[in-house]
Design a protein around this motif. Structure first.
Motif, mmCIF file in Angstrom:
data_model
loop_
_atom_site.group_PDB
_atom_site.id
_atom_site.type_symbol
_atom_site.label_atom_id
_atom_site.label_comp_id
_atom_site.label_asym_id
_atom_site.label_seq_id
_atom_site.Cartn_x
_atom_site.Cartn_y
_atom_site.Cartn_z
ATOM 1 N N TYR A 9 0.756 -1.257 -0.033
ATOM 2 C CA TYR A 9 -0.179 -0.029 -0.009
ATOM 3 C C TYR A 9 0.814 1.260 -0.099
ATOM 4 C CZ TYR A 9 -3.636 -3.442 1.432
ATOM 5 O OH TYR A 9 -4.445 -4.530 1.438
ATOM 6 N N ASP A 10 1.132 1.727 -1.182
ATOM 7 C CA ASP A 10 2.176 2.696 -1.160
ATOM 8 C C ASP A 10 1.837 4.210 -0.736
ATOM 9 O OD1 ASP A 10 0.438 3.332 -3.189
ATOM 10 O OD2 ASP A 10 1.810 3.737 -4.721
ATOM 11 N N SER A 15 4.746 5.245 10.792
ATOM 12 C CA SER A 15 4.417 6.004 12.078
ATOM 13 C C SER A 15 4.740 5.154 13.356
ATOM 14 C CB SER A 15 2.728 6.455 11.986
ATOM 15 O OG SER A 15 2.746 7.548 13.127
ATOM 16 N N TYR A 16 4.296 5.529 14.418
ATOM 17 C CA TYR A 16 4.721 5.309 15.789
ATOM 18 C C TYR A 16 3.500 5.831 16.566
ATOM 19 C CZ TYR A 16 6.668 9.843 16.122
ATOM 20 O OH TYR A 16 6.718 11.465 15.849
ATOM 21 N N LYS A 32 0.461 5.704 9.152
ATOM 22 C CA LYS A 32 -0.473 6.917 8.785
ATOM 23 C C LYS A 32 -1.310 6.374 7.476
ATOM 24 C CE LYS A 32 2.379 10.561 10.735
ATOM 25 N NZ LYS A 32 2.927 11.679 10.550
ATOM 26 N N VAL A 33 -2.671 6.445 7.507
ATOM 27 C CA VAL A 33 -3.501 6.385 6.319
ATOM 28 C C VAL A 33 -4.378 7.438 6.307
ATOM 29 C CG1 VAL A 33 -5.254 4.576 5.560
ATOM 30 C CG2 VAL A 33 -3.746 4.097 7.499
ATOM 31 N N PRO A 34 -4.599 8.006 4.773
ATOM 32 C CA PRO A 34 -5.207 8.931 4.325
ATOM 33 C C PRO A 34 -6.676 8.501 4.694
ATOM 34 C CG PRO A 34 -3.621 8.808 2.734
ATOM 35 C CD PRO A 34 -3.418 7.461 3.651
ATOM 36 N N LEU A 39 -10.556 2.389 3.281
ATOM 37 C CA LEU A 39 -11.436 1.127 2.754
ATOM 38 C C LEU A 39 -10.553 0.581 1.651
ATOM 39 C CD1 LEU A 39 -14.836 2.714 2.435
ATOM 40 C CD2 LEU A 39 -13.870 1.167 4.623
ATOM 41 N N TYR A 40 -9.422 1.067 1.044
ATOM 42 C CA TYR A 40 -8.698 0.388 0.086
ATOM 43 C C TYR A 40 -7.659 -0.800 0.673
ATOM 44 C CZ TYR A 40 -9.526 4.525 -2.944
ATOM 45 O OH TYR A 40 -10.134 5.236 -4.027
ATOM 46 N N ILE A 41 -7.652 -0.847 1.983
ATOM 47 C CA ILE A 41 -6.601 -1.636 2.895
ATOM 48 C C ILE A 41 -7.453 -2.930 3.138
ATOM 49 C CG2 ILE A 41 -5.161 -2.064 4.820
ATOM 50 C CD1 ILE A 41 -4.963 1.044 4.626
#
Length: 68
Positions: A9-10, A15-16, A32-34, A39-41
């Motif tokens: 997933y580019d 993150s931490y 960190k996910v936009p 829902l793409y993951i």
């Protein structure tokens, strides 16, 4: 595992755990996910693969015969 997920997933960023997350338990990975891409993951697939690989490693460890 974390590197593989980041490659797959580019749009994810490494993150931490931050104090404001109030996560007390250890975490294997934090990303960190936009918000618009959450829902793409395929979280279920990532979880299933991780559990399968971990179970295999645990099984191999249990088969070790340690000489005293």
């Amino acid at each position: 595992m974390k590197e593989k997920v980041l490659q797959r997933y580019d749009f994810l960023e490494n993150s931490y755990k931050l104090p404001e997350m109030k996560v007390k338990a250890p975490a294997l990975a934090v990303f960190k996910v936009p918000a618009e891409r959450i829902l793409y993951i395929d979280f279920k697939s990532i979880y299933d693969q991780f559990i399968k690989k971990t179970a295999k490693i645990v099984d191999q460890i249990n088969k070790l015969e340690i000489q005293l």
